[in-house]
Design a protein around this motif. Structure first.
Motif, mmCIF file in Angstrom:
data_model
loop_
_atom_site.group_PDB
_atom_site.id
_atom_site.type_symbol
_atom_site.label_atom_id
_atom_site.label_comp_id
_atom_site.label_asym_id
_atom_site.label_seq_id
_atom_site.Cartn_x
_atom_site.Cartn_y
_atom_site.Cartn_z
ATOM 1 N N ALA A 178 43.386 4.434 16.702
ATOM 2 C CA ALA A 178 44.197 3.887 15.621
ATOM 3 C C ALA A 178 45.217 4.922 15.157
ATOM 4 C CB ALA A 178 43.307 3.478 14.449
ATOM 5 N N ASN B 249 41.299 9.115 14.529
ATOM 6 C CA ASN B 249 40.434 7.941 14.437
ATOM 7 C C ASN B 249 39.965 7.581 15.848
ATOM 8 O OD1 ASN B 249 39.118 5.632 13.699
ATOM 9 N ND2 ASN B 249 40.791 4.842 12.461
ATOM 10 N N ARG C 49 37.077 6.665 18.998
ATOM 11 C CA ARG C 49 36.081 5.624 19.300
ATOM 12 C C ARG C 49 34.756 5.951 18.612
ATOM 13 N NH1 ARG C 49 36.636 4.547 25.036
ATOM 14 N NH2 ARG C 49 38.293 3.225 24.280
ATOM 15 N N GLN D 191 34.913 4.738 15.118
ATOM 16 C CA GLN D 191 34.855 3.273 15.114
ATOM 17 C C GLN D 191 33.425 2.785 15.323
ATOM 18 O OE1 GLN D 191 37.751 1.014 14.663
ATOM 19 N NE2 GLN D 191 38.294 2.990 13.765
ATOM 20 N N GLU D 192 32.703 3.409 16.241
ATOM 21 C CA GLU D 192 31.311 3.020 16.501
ATOM 22 C C GLU D 192 30.426 3.312 15.288
ATOM 23 O OE1 GLU D 192 29.995 1.224 18.959
ATOM 24 O OE2 GLU D 192 32.062 1.012 19.669
ATOM 25 N N LYS E 9 31.074 0.657 12.710
ATOM 26 C CA LYS E 9 30.451 -0.626 13.088
ATOM 27 C C LYS E 9 28.953 -0.600 12.813
ATOM 28 C CE LYS E 9 33.755 -1.628 16.747
ATOM 29 N NZ LYS E 9 33.942 -1.735 18.206
ATOM 30 N N ILE F 215 37.619 5.189 6.814
ATOM 31 C CA ILE F 215 37.788 4.871 8.230
ATOM 32 C C ILE F 215 38.531 3.541 8.364
ATOM 33 C CG2 ILE F 215 36.674 4.516 10.466
ATOM 34 C CD1 ILE F 215 34.191 5.942 9.317
ATOM 35 N N LEU G 69 39.631 0.418 10.394
ATOM 36 C CA LEU G 69 39.014 -0.232 11.549
ATOM 37 C C LEU G 69 40.072 -0.923 12.400
ATOM 38 C CD1 LEU G 69 35.901 -1.781 9.804
ATOM 39 C CD2 LEU G 69 36.024 0.285 11.183
ATOM 40 N N GLN H 273 36.768 -5.668 11.710
ATOM 41 C CA GLN H 273 35.445 -6.072 12.183
ATOM 42 C C GLN H 273 34.822 -7.126 11.274
ATOM 43 O OE1 GLN H 273 33.931 -4.881 15.103
ATOM 44 N NE2 GLN H 273 36.052 -4.161 15.351
ATOM 45 N N GLU I 12 38.993 -1.791 6.521
ATOM 46 C CA GLU I 12 38.872 -0.388 6.133
ATOM 47 C C GLU I 12 37.555 -0.184 5.399
ATOM 48 O OE1 GLU I 12 42.734 2.053 4.963
ATOM 49 O OE2 GLU I 12 41.998 0.845 3.316
#
Length: 132
Positions: A15, A35, A37, A40-41, A44, A69, A71, A75, A90
């Motif tokens: 991102a 930002n 992966r 992001q994980e 999530k 963070i 997103l 999500q 976010e």
């Protein structure tokens, strides 16, 4: 071959907006991160562990570290018990510096609404990513 290796590297930035670490005592962003992966994980995983809305009228932001963070892509968050069915764009993970309260999150939806939620997942992975 090298291009493929770079494309699938685990630290790939996903991102444009960076992850930010804000210290409420210093009243400023103290560190920024790509930002990736991994962020992001981690986000999530925290979203999937949302257990409901924060029931306190005004949870304290004093003496805390906040990880923002963004997103990409937004999500989904569904928690039927709390009547939440939104796309989250976010997250802000609030981690009190002293152990007086468990961490909690402020979420921004795609429709620019704000949700304040509790979650059950440990923040150890996130702390490691922001070097705490």
């Amino acid at each position: 071959m090298l291009c493929l290796a770079l494309l699938f590297s685990t630290g790939e930035t996903v991102a444009a907006e960076p992850v930010e670490l804000f210290d409420t005592d210093k009243e400023r962003v103290v560190q920024t991160f790509d930002n990736t992966r991994e962020f992001q994980e981690a986000a999530k995983e925290l979203l999937t562990s949302v257990s409901g809305r924060v029931l306190e009228l005004n949870p304290s932001l004093a003496h805390a570290l906040i990880v923002k963070i963004p997103l990409v892509p937004p999500q989904p968050l569904v928690n039927r018990q709390a009547r939440i069915e939104e796309k989250i764009s976010e997250i802000f993970v609030i981690m009190p510096k002293k152990g007086e309260r468990k961490p909690w999150m402020i979420l921004h939806t795609q429709e620019y609404e704000t949700l304040v939620v509790e979650f059950s997942k440990e923040v150890s992975t996130l702390k490691k990513l922001v070097q705490l």
